[in-house]
Design a protein around this motif. Structure first.
Motif, PDB file in Angstrom:
ATOM      1  N   TYR A 290      -6.508 -42.204  -9.760  1.00 30.32           N
ATOM      2  CA  TYR A 290      -7.547 -41.208 -10.009  1.00 30.32           C
ATOM      3  C   TYR A 290      -8.183 -41.364 -11.394  1.00 30.32           C
ATOM      4  O   TYR A 290      -9.377 -41.136 -11.547  1.00 30.32           O
ATOM      5  N   LEU A 291      -7.405 -41.758 -12.376  1.00 28.07           N
ATOM      6  CA  LEU A 291      -7.983 -41.955 -13.712  1.00 28.07           C
ATOM      7  C   LEU A 291      -9.016 -43.082 -13.712  1.00 28.07           C
ATOM      8  O   LEU A 291     -10.053 -42.975 -14.378  1.00 28.07           O
ATOM      9  N   SER A 292      -8.759 -44.141 -12.952  1.00 31.82           N
ATOM     10  CA  SER A 292      -9.757 -45.227 -12.883  1.00 31.82           C
ATOM     11  C   SER A 292     -11.024 -44.743 -12.178  1.00 31.82           C
ATOM     12  O   SER A 292     -12.134 -45.091 -12.576  1.00 31.82           O
ATOM     13  N   ARG A 293     -10.871 -43.913 -11.152  1.00 29.32           N
ATOM     14  CA  ARG A 293     -12.051 -43.357 -10.464  1.00 29.32           C
ATOM     15  C   ARG A 293     -12.797 -42.379 -11.358  1.00 29.32           C
ATOM     16  O   ARG A 293     -14.026 -42.365 -11.383  1.00 29.32           O
ATOM     17  N   PHE A 294     -12.042 -41.553 -12.087  1.00 32.04           N
ATOM     18  CA  PHE A 294     -12.657 -40.568 -12.976  1.00 32.04           C
ATOM     19  C   PHE A 294     -13.411 -41.239 -14.114  1.00 32.04           C
ATOM     20  O   PHE A 294     -14.431 -40.740 -14.576  1.00 32.04           O
ATOM     21  N   GLU A 295     -12.905 -42.394 -14.564  1.00 31.33           N
ATOM     22  CA  GLU A 295     -13.590 -43.137 -15.624  1.00 31.33           C
ATOM     23  C   GLU A 295     -14.969 -43.606 -15.139  1.00 31.33           C
ATOM     24  O   GLU A 295     -15.957 -43.523 -15.887  1.00 31.33           O
ATOM     25  N   LYS A 296     -15.053 -44.062 -13.893  1.00 35.41           N
ATOM     26  CA  LYS A 296     -16.351 -44.462 -13.332  1.00 35.41           C
ATOM     27  C   LYS A 296     -17.300 -43.267 -13.241  1.00 35.41           C
ATOM     28  O   LYS A 296     -18.494 -43.389 -13.518  1.00 35.41           O
ATOM     29  N   ILE A 297     -16.773 -42.115 -12.884  1.00 36.75           N
ATOM     30  CA  ILE A 297     -17.594 -40.912 -12.780  1.00 36.75           C
ATOM     31  C   ILE A 297     -18.100 -40.494 -14.155  1.00 36.75           C
ATOM     32  O   ILE A 297     -19.269 -40.141 -14.322  1.00 36.75           O
ATOM     33  N   GLU A 298     -17.221 -40.558 -15.164  1.00 38.39           N
ATOM     34  CA  GLU A 298     -17.632 -40.204 -16.528  1.00 38.39           C
ATOM     35  C   GLU A 298     -18.669 -41.173 -17.066  1.00 38.39           C
ATOM     36  O   GLU A 298     -19.604 -40.772 -17.753  1.00 38.39           O
ATOM     37  N   ARG A 299     -18.511 -42.476 -16.766  1.00 46.46           N
ATOM     38  CA  ARG A 299     -19.497 -43.456 -17.223  1.00 46.46           C
ATOM     39  C   ARG A 299     -20.868 -43.229 -16.596  1.00 46.46           C
ATOM     40  O   ARG A 299     -21.892 -43.556 -17.170  1.00 46.46           O
ATOM     41  N   ALA A 300     -20.870 -42.645 -15.400  1.00 48.45           N
ATOM     42  CA  ALA A 300     -22.133 -42.361 -14.715  1.00 48.45           C
ATOM     43  C   ALA A 300     -22.711 -41.007 -15.112  1.00 48.45           C
ATOM     44  O   ALA A 300     -23.671 -40.556 -14.510  1.00 48.45           O
TER      45      ALA A 300
ATOM     46  N   LEU B 181     -19.261 -35.501  12.839  1.00 47.61           N
ATOM     47  CA  LEU B 181     -18.518 -36.702  12.448  1.00 47.61           C
ATOM     48  C   LEU B 181     -18.981 -37.233  11.096  1.00 47.61           C
ATOM     49  O   LEU B 181     -18.163 -37.672  10.282  1.00 47.61           O
ATOM     50  N   ALA B 182     -20.290 -37.201  10.859  1.00 47.50           N
ATOM     51  CA  ALA B 182     -20.820 -37.705   9.590  1.00 47.50           C
ATOM     52  C   ALA B 182     -20.315 -36.883   8.420  1.00 47.50           C
ATOM     53  O   ALA B 182     -19.935 -37.426   7.386  1.00 47.50           O
ATOM     54  N   VAL B 183     -20.292 -35.585   8.566  1.00 49.39           N
ATOM     55  CA  VAL B 183     -19.816 -34.724   7.474  1.00 49.39           C
ATOM     56  C   VAL B 183     -18.318 -34.900   7.270  1.00 49.39           C
ATOM     57  O   VAL B 183     -17.845 -35.118   6.155  1.00 49.39           O
ATOM     58  N   MET B 184     -17.550 -34.809   8.349  1.00 50.36           N
ATOM     59  CA  MET B 184     -16.087 -34.817   8.230  1.00 50.36           C
ATOM     60  C   MET B 184     -15.519 -36.176   7.829  1.00 50.36           C
ATOM     61  O   MET B 184     -14.570 -36.240   7.065  1.00 50.36           O
ATOM     62  N   PHE B 185     -16.073 -37.231   8.371  1.00 49.89           N
ATOM     63  CA  PHE B 185     -15.434 -38.521   8.176  1.00 49.89           C
ATOM     64  C   PHE B 185     -16.259 -39.521   7.372  1.00 49.89           C
ATOM     65  O   PHE B 185     -15.872 -40.681   7.255  1.00 49.89           O
ATOM     66  N   VAL B 186     -17.385 -39.069   6.824  1.00 51.79           N
ATOM     67  CA  VAL B 186     -18.169 -39.940   5.950  1.00 51.79           C
ATOM     68  C   VAL B 186     -18.403 -39.259   4.611  1.00 51.79           C
ATOM     69  O   VAL B 186     -17.988 -39.766   3.567  1.00 51.79           O
ATOM     70  N   LEU B 187     -19.058 -38.102   4.607  1.00 51.19           N
ATOM     71  CA  LEU B 187     -19.394 -37.441   3.341  1.00 51.19           C
ATOM     72  C   LEU B 187     -18.174 -36.961   2.575  1.00 51.19           C
ATOM     73  O   LEU B 187     -18.101 -37.122   1.354  1.00 51.19           O
ATOM     74  N   VAL B 188     -17.232 -36.339   3.257  1.00 54.52           N
ATOM     75  CA  VAL B 188     -16.041 -35.822   2.564  1.00 54.52           C
ATOM     76  C   VAL B 188     -15.260 -36.950   1.889  1.00 54.52           C
ATOM     77  O   VAL B 188     -14.966 -36.869   0.694  1.00 54.52           O
ATOM     78  N   PRO B 189     -14.904 -38.039   2.592  1.00 50.78           N
ATOM     79  CA  PRO B 189     -14.177 -39.112   1.910  1.00 50.78           C
ATOM     80  C   PRO B 189     -14.980 -39.823   0.825  1.00 50.78           C
ATOM     81  O   PRO B 189     -14.424 -40.268  -0.174  1.00 50.78           O
ATOM     82  N   ILE B 190     -16.308 -39.907   1.001  1.00 48.96           N
ATOM     83  CA  ILE B 190     -17.121 -40.592  -0.003  1.00 48.96           C
ATOM     84  C   ILE B 190     -17.144 -39.805  -1.309  1.00 48.96           C
ATOM     85  O   ILE B 190     -17.052 -40.378  -2.395  1.00 48.96           O
ATOM     86  N   TYR B 191     -17.231 -38.500  -1.237  1.00 47.54           N
ATOM     87  CA  TYR B 191     -17.341 -37.679  -2.443  1.00 47.54           C
ATOM     88  C   TYR B 191     -16.051 -36.953  -2.805  1.00 47.54           C
ATOM     89  O   TYR B 191     -16.060 -36.082  -3.678  1.00 47.54           O
ATOM     90  N   ALA B 192     -14.928 -37.289  -2.182  1.00 48.25           N
ATOM     91  CA  ALA B 192     -13.666 -36.609  -2.457  1.00 48.25           C
ATOM     92  C   ALA B 192     -13.224 -36.782  -3.911  1.00 48.25           C
ATOM     93  O   ALA B 192     -12.789 -35.824  -4.552  1.00 48.25           O
ATOM     94  N   ASN B 193     -13.330 -37.995  -4.450  1.00 43.50           N
ATOM     95  CA  ASN B 193     -12.907 -38.213  -5.837  1.00 43.50           C
ATOM     96  C   ASN B 193     -13.791 -37.453  -6.815  1.00 43.50           C
ATOM     97  O   ASN B 193     -13.314 -36.914  -7.813  1.00 43.50           O
ATOM     98  N   ALA B 194     -15.084 -37.381  -6.548  1.00 42.49           N
ATOM     99  CA  ALA B 194     -15.992 -36.630  -7.420  1.00 42.49           C
ATOM    100  C   ALA B 194     -15.703 -35.135  -7.340  1.00 42.49           C
ATOM    101  O   ALA B 194     -15.724 -34.437  -8.361  1.00 42.49           O
ATOM    102  N   ILE B 195     -15.416 -34.641  -6.145  1.00 45.77           N
ATOM    103  CA  ILE B 195     -15.056 -33.229  -5.986  1.00 45.77           C
ATOM    104  C   ILE B 195     -13.789 -32.934  -6.774  1.00 45.77           C
ATOM    105  O   ILE B 195     -13.705 -31.930  -7.486  1.00 45.77           O
ATOM    106  N   TYR B 196     -12.799 -33.817  -6.656  1.00 45.58           N
ATOM    107  CA  TYR B 196     -11.533 -33.639  -7.372  1.00 45.58           C
ATOM    108  C   TYR B 196     -11.747 -33.699  -8.881  1.00 45.58           C
ATOM    109  O   TYR B 196     -11.173 -32.907  -9.629  1.00 45.58           O
ATOM    110  N   PHE B 197     -12.580 -34.616  -9.333  1.00 46.70           N
ATOM    111  CA  PHE B 197     -12.871 -34.725 -10.760  1.00 46.70           C
ATOM    112  C   PHE B 197     -13.473 -33.431 -11.297  1.00 46.70           C
ATOM    113  O   PHE B 197     -13.046 -32.911 -12.326  1.00 46.70           O
ATOM    114  N   HIS B 198     -14.463 -32.901 -10.603  1.00 45.33           N
ATOM    115  CA  HIS B 198     -15.126 -31.676 -11.061  1.00 45.33           C
ATOM    116  C   HIS B 198     -14.172 -30.485 -11.029  1.00 45.33           C
ATOM    117  O   HIS B 198     -14.178 -29.661 -11.951  1.00 45.33           O
ATOM    118  N   LYS B 199     -13.347 -30.401 -10.007  1.00 51.52           N
ATOM    119  CA  LYS B 199     -12.390 -29.299  -9.908  1.00 51.52           C
ATOM    120  C   LYS B 199     -11.338 -29.399 -11.007  1.00 51.52           C
ATOM    121  O   LYS B 199     -10.977 -28.397 -11.629  1.00 51.52           O
TER     122      LYS B 199
END
Length: 181
Positions: A30-40, A96-114
């Motif tokens: 998660y720290l490596s993912r959060f670093e990408k989010i912070e850089r952006a 299907l698009a919301v549950m199995f595409v959008l949620v996993p794509i933005y899960a790390n960003a949601i976790y970072f913000h929370k």
């Protein structure tokens, strides 16, 4: 000097350790993912989270995002209801698009913000209890509830889709048995 690099690196190390303590298991991932989010710029950076793909409600629960877990669960159940009642391909594909595409794509960003929001609240509180609560890893109960909600999330759509089809012939049988007696 205008910018003390030693103090800056020490401060970022302390923040990383604080994040590591708040994340708990799999902190390096998660720290490596959060670093990408912070850089952006801290925005909603897309990525992919395999755990959120397979067990989104359980993942949200385990990561202490109970509001997101509840919303995700009801979206899962509501989507199963909508697809079994409407039998609409468009509704099913949107779900299907919301549950199995959008949620996993933005899960790390949601976790970072929370997580950054929770750490900011702990800083504002400056209380020992808030800091201690953040340091504790997820409890066994959190793990059990995450597993149960994930299992329920898989069972409920099956019940709503298979149930009406499997028991549709019982109504005529009941009418015939009433007429015989």
């Amino acid at each position: 000097p205008i910018l003390d690099l030693a103090a800056l690196s020490n401060e970022t190390e302390m923040e990383a350790e604080r994040m590591r303590a708040a994340i708990g298991p799999r902190a390096d991932y998660y720290l490596s993912r959060f670093e990408k989010i912070e850089r952006a710029g801290g925005g909603w950076v897309p990525g992919w989270n395999l755990a959120a793909f397979f067990f989104s409600t359980g993942w949200f629960t385990y990561r202490r995002m109970h509001g997101w877990a509840t919303a995700n669960f009801f979206l899962l159940v509501g989507g199963a209801l909508a697809t079994s009642l409407a039998q609409s391909l468009a509704v099913f594909l949107a779900w299907l698009a919301v549950m199995f595409v959008l949620v996993p794509i933005y899960a790390n960003a949601i976790y970072f913000h929370k997580l950054t929001s929770r750490l900011a609240k702990a800083d504002a509180a400056k209380g020992a209890s808030a800091a201690n609560k953040l340091r504790n890893p997820p409890s066994a109960w959190t793990l059990v509830s995450a597993v149960l909600t994930s299992m329920l999330g898989f069972v409920m759509p099956v019940v709503f889709v298979v149930g009406p089809v499997a028991y549709s012939d019982y109504t005529p049988r009941a009418k015939v048995s009433e007429g015989v007696i």
